[in-house]
Motif scaffolding. Structure first.
Motif, PDB file in Angstrom:
ATOM      1  N   LEU A 145       0.812  -1.208   0.000  1.00 29.65           N
ATOM      2  CA  LEU A 145       0.000   0.000   0.000  1.00 29.65           C
ATOM      3  C   LEU A 145       0.851   1.266   0.000  1.00 29.65           C
ATOM      4  CD1 LEU A 145      -2.891   1.067   0.406  1.00 29.65           C
ATOM      5  CD2 LEU A 145      -2.487   0.946   2.875  1.00 29.65           C
ATOM      6  N   PHE A 146       1.926   1.267   0.771  1.00 24.31           N
ATOM      7  CA  PHE A 146       2.715   2.485   0.952  1.00 24.31           C
ATOM      8  C   PHE A 146       3.528   2.812  -0.289  1.00 24.31           C
ATOM      9  CE2 PHE A 146       2.145   0.240   4.980  1.00 24.31           C
ATOM     10  CZ  PHE A 146       1.289   1.134   5.600  1.00 24.31           C
ATOM     11  N   GLY A 149       1.336   4.164  -2.853  1.00 21.94           N
ATOM     12  CA  GLY A 149       1.092   5.587  -2.613  1.00 21.94           C
ATOM     13  C   GLY A 149       2.234   6.448  -3.130  1.00 21.94           C
ATOM     14  N   ARG A 152       2.005   6.633  -6.836  1.00 29.09           N
ATOM     15  CA  ARG A 152       0.849   7.412  -7.256  1.00 29.09           C
ATOM     16  C   ARG A 152       1.113   8.906  -7.111  1.00 29.09           C
ATOM     17  NH1 ARG A 152      -5.032   6.668  -4.334  1.00 29.09           N
ATOM     18  NH2 ARG A 152      -5.648   8.836  -4.600  1.00 29.09           N
ATOM     19  N   ILE A 153       1.680   9.300  -5.998  1.00 28.10           N
ATOM     20  CA  ILE A 153       1.964  10.714  -5.744  1.00 28.10           C
ATOM     21  C   ILE A 153       3.046  11.218  -6.697  1.00 28.10           C
ATOM     22  CG2 ILE A 153       2.881  12.344  -4.041  1.00 28.10           C
ATOM     23  CD1 ILE A 153       1.599  10.268  -1.914  1.00 28.10           C
TER      24      ILE A 153
ATOM     25  N   GLU B 161      -1.640  13.608  -2.584  1.00 28.12           N
ATOM     26  CA  GLU B 161      -1.177  12.982  -1.350  1.00 28.12           C
ATOM     27  C   GLU B 161      -2.290  12.905  -0.319  1.00 28.12           C
ATOM     28  OE1 GLU B 161       2.542  14.473   0.122  1.00 28.12           O
ATOM     29  OE2 GLU B 161       2.416  13.144   1.873  1.00 28.12           O
ATOM     30  N   GLY B 163      -5.460  12.802  -0.913  1.00 26.72           N
ATOM     31  CA  GLY B 163      -6.393  11.783  -1.382  1.00 26.72           C
ATOM     32  C   GLY B 163      -5.915  10.391  -1.035  1.00 26.72           C
ATOM     33  N   TRP B 164      -4.670  10.145  -1.318  1.00 24.91           N
ATOM     34  CA  TRP B 164      -4.137   8.813  -1.042  1.00 24.91           C
ATOM     35  C   TRP B 164      -4.140   8.499   0.444  1.00 24.91           C
ATOM     36  CZ3 TRP B 164       0.339   7.387   1.692  1.00 24.91           C
ATOM     37  CH2 TRP B 164       0.531   6.009   1.750  1.00 24.91           C
ATOM     38  N   GLU B 167      -7.544   7.477   1.668  1.00 32.77           N
ATOM     39  CA  GLU B 167      -7.874   6.116   1.216  1.00 32.77           C
ATOM     40  C   GLU B 167      -7.089   5.061   1.984  1.00 32.77           C
ATOM     41  OE1 GLU B 167      -7.607   5.402  -3.011  1.00 32.77           O
ATOM     42  OE2 GLU B 167      -8.351   7.436  -3.426  1.00 32.77           O
ATOM     43  N   ALA B 168      -5.797   5.328   2.123  1.00 30.78           N
ATOM     44  CA  ALA B 168      -4.921   4.344   2.767  1.00 30.78           C
ATOM     45  C   ALA B 168      -5.332   4.122   4.219  1.00 30.78           C
ATOM     46  CB  ALA B 168      -3.473   4.798   2.688  1.00 30.78           C
TER      47      ALA B 168
END
Lengths: 174, 174
Positions: A145-146, A149, A152-153, B161, B163-164, B167-168
DNA sequence: GCTAGCATGTAAACGGTTACATGATTAG
DNA sequence: CTAATCATGTAACCGTTTACATGCTAGC
């Protein structure tokens, strides 16, 4: 980089150390305020090198202010640094942003474009964290997950920056 | 931060110095490769501190490899660093990303959430470059094209960031 | 009376870069 | 034969952080 920041701010107007510190704080948005132990020695180095002139004025509160202003040497140095940034200043986002903050001081738009293009070229190489076997890992395939992220960022930032660079270059060339 | 990175990678599997260097290069995406002069002394400090164990194996090419692995002390140290990051590791994007890369090693999802929340809180303060009179300057009002770009990019990054993070955290709490 | 802000600085320690140093293997 | 990659390391230097040091003014 701190020296560039000092030269950059003083290019706009003369300031004393404390005010410079405030501006620097504002620039990086409370993320990394500069410490006195870095600022004052940096100022003194620049004065020693003949890049800054100083004269004293009474302060509003306590100690008298050392008002600093750019000399011709200082201005020339600033422009040289802006015109020909080191690779790491193009590569490293933090440093590139510092460059951007003062790029307006370059008199020739073509020189400004040249700097932006260098960043553009760098961003062409698909930016990404986690290369596996020499290829960038996609967010969906990241291990957790991290890291998803992070990717994605990073991708969102890259996309926005590429978009802006293209627009800015087009505008400067008009 | 380099030490955290070393501990983080070795938490996954034993590696030798050169391989570690490759991983670090992959992590930061060619932006800032670590230098030998930083890496090997850092490894030695960690070995001295009893956080790493080493044994030698023949290399594929030249010098024999020093295979490094995490000791119990080393693992405990890594977890402590991940659980209780310093303020600057939350505040500074570069460092926070390093943290993120290894946050999966924290066994308890609630501890992971706690770290993400700290970043979330920090991002609440409207991030921006150029504060004027204590208030953030909007991109449209920035002094020049370049500072407009900085603000635009910073805002896009912040939005993604945030947003993520939301969600996370939701996912981890499920 | 005290704290926050204004204003300047120094010294020790730390972490990192750059340059130096060595040497073997593999691919062009 | 030469360059790139693999593999390790040291020493000098540099900029920054952290902690220390001083002292005045304004507002609570």
């Amino acid at each position: 980089m701190l020296e560039l920041t000092i030269l950059g701010f003083l290019c706009e107007q003369p300031l004393h150390g404390y005010e410079l510190k405030e501006r620097i704080k504002g620039l990086s948005g409370h993320v990394r305020p500069v410490s006195d132990g870095a600022l004052y020695p940096a100022i003194n180095r620049l004065v020693q090198a003949g890049k800054l002139e100083q004269h004293t004025e009474p302060g509003t509160g306590a100690a008298p202010r050392r008002i600093l202003s750019l000399t011709d040497t200082g201005r020339a140095d600033l422009l040289a640094r802006l015109r020909a940034p080191k690779d790491v200043e193009i590569t490293d986002g933090q440093r590139f942003f510092t460059l951007l903050a003062f790029l307006r001081h370059l008199p020739d738009p073509r020189e400004q474009v040249a700097v932006l293009r260098r960043r553009q070229d760098f961003l062409e190489v698909p930016a990404s964290f986690f290369y596996r076997d020499g290829k960038p890992v996609r967010a969906e395939n990241a291990d957790d997950l991290f890291r998803q992220g992070m990717l994605r960022i990073a991708r969102a930032t890259g996309a926005e920056e590429k978009g802006w660079l293209a627009e800015a270059i087009a505008q400067l060339e008009r």
